[in-house]
Design an enzyme around this catalytic site. Structure first.
Site, PDB file in Angstrom:
ATOM      1  N   HIS A  27       0.516  -1.062  -0.009  1.00  0.00           N
ATOM      2  CA  HIS A  27      -0.409   0.450   0.308  1.00  0.00           C
ATOM      3  C   HIS A  27       0.995   1.280   0.100  1.00  0.00           C
ATOM      4  O   HIS A  27       0.436   2.085  -0.878  1.00  0.00           O
ATOM      5  CB  HIS A  27      -0.810  -0.100   1.209  1.00  0.00           C
ATOM      6  CG  HIS A  27      -1.789   1.076   0.800  1.00  0.00           C
ATOM      7  ND1 HIS A  27      -3.309   1.008   1.257  1.00  0.00           N
ATOM      8  CD2 HIS A  27      -1.655   2.458   1.561  1.00  0.00           C
ATOM      9  CE1 HIS A  27      -3.743   2.568   1.494  1.00  0.00           C
ATOM     10  NE2 HIS A  27      -2.600   3.198   1.565  1.00  0.00           N
ATOM     11  N   GLU A  28       1.701   1.351   1.093  1.00  0.00           N
ATOM     12  CA  GLU A  28       2.302   2.622   1.280  1.00  0.00           C
ATOM     13  C   GLU A  28       3.766   2.324  -0.467  1.00  0.00           C
ATOM     14  O   GLU A  28       3.595   3.480  -0.609  1.00  0.00           O
ATOM     15  CB  GLU A  28       3.664   2.253   2.397  1.00  0.00           C
ATOM     16  CG  GLU A  28       2.866   2.671   3.673  1.00  0.00           C
ATOM     17  CD  GLU A  28       1.787   3.781   3.720  1.00  0.00           C
ATOM     18  OE1 GLU A  28       2.509   4.763   3.065  1.00  0.00           O
ATOM     19  OE2 GLU A  28       0.307   3.788   4.271  1.00  0.00           O
ATOM     20  N   HIS A  31       1.987   4.033  -3.220  1.00  0.00           N
ATOM     21  CA  HIS A  31       1.520   5.361  -3.193  1.00  0.00           C
ATOM     22  C   HIS A  31       2.955   6.434  -3.917  1.00  0.00           C
ATOM     23  O   HIS A  31       3.091   7.013  -4.240  1.00  0.00           O
ATOM     24  CB  HIS A  31       1.813   6.360  -1.259  1.00  0.00           C
ATOM     25  CG  HIS A  31       0.109   5.368  -1.074  1.00  0.00           C
ATOM     26  ND1 HIS A  31      -0.925   6.065  -1.917  1.00  0.00           N
ATOM     27  CD2 HIS A  31      -0.613   4.956   0.292  1.00  0.00           C
ATOM     28  CE1 HIS A  31      -2.263   5.687  -0.913  1.00  0.00           C
ATOM     29  NE2 HIS A  31      -1.469   5.445   0.444  1.00  0.00           N
TER      30      HIS A  31
END
Length: 223
Positions: A27-28, A31
């Site tokens: 997820h990170e 980004h």
């Protein structure tokens, strides 16, 4: 002697740890990767475009995940946020929408990966290349949990409450002056999130979405 509830919680925590941690890291990284593609080198220069958990683990976030997974009806946790500087983007507000969407999309892809792992192990069992064993049971159970937990991460982060990703998506679609006012409630964001989780309000909204999404993903994987 530990109670059955604690033992069940420890078992669930052990099975959920790897897919949850992998999903949070992806997820990170998503980004940061989208931000890099849009012109922001910050995450790359800080070494955050990596799946190495050491670069992403927040000890407090991991501890909260452990405690809530063991003792609460819900689990929350977080990694160190990947820094994003929208000033590098050609269109900062639109860029932040894409950056924010990247995290939940990454979680859905991880959920699909878990479904493929589950499908592969079933196929290998059916062909006789694998036989029932404790390690295989652990892998399959962890993959099943990984599907649900990553669908949950996707929908949870899409909720339009600052500082969740959904709030940045909404902000990018609002007029700038309204978006600033909307983001100002971020100082109360964690309090709001905890209240909505503890009262079951979040559950009534996102649990049906999680179940339907997991059903679609498992169907796509051939399960």
């Amino acid at each position: 002697m530990m109670s059955k509830d604690i033992l069940d919680g420890l078992r669930m925590f052990g099975l959920a740890l790897v897919p949850a941690l992998f999903g949070i890291i992806c997820h990170e990284v998503a980004h940061g990767w989208i931000a890099y593609k849009l012109g922001d080198p910050t995450a790359k220069y800080l070494g955050r475009l990596t799946l190495n958990p050491i670069k992403h683990i927040d000890p407090v976030g991991l501890g909260v995940f452990a405690v809530t997974a063991l003792f609460m009806p819900f689990a929350i946790g977080w990694a160190k946020p990947v820094p994003v500087q929208s000033r590098y983007f050609k269109h900062p507000r639109e860029g932040m929408v894409f950056v924010s969407l990247a995290g939940p999309v990454a979680n859905l892809l991880v959920a699909f990966l878990c479904a493929l792992v589950l499908k592969l192990t079933y196929n290998l069992e059916d062909s006789g290349l694998l036989t029932a064993s404790l390690p295989l049971e652990i892998i399959q159970s962890s993959a099943k949990i990984g599907i649900g937990i990553n669908c949950a991460l996707a929908w949870f982060n899409l909720m339009p409450i600052p500082p969740l990703d959904g709030s940045h998506i909404v902000s990018g679609l609002l007029p700038a002056s309204v978006a600033d006012q909307f983001q100002s409630i971020g100082r109360y964001g964690m309090i709001i999130i905890v209240l909505l989780l503890s009262t079951g309000f979040f559950g009534r909204i996102i649990v049906p979405l999680i179940r339907q999404t997991a059903k679609i993903i498992t169907t796509l994987a051939g399960l």
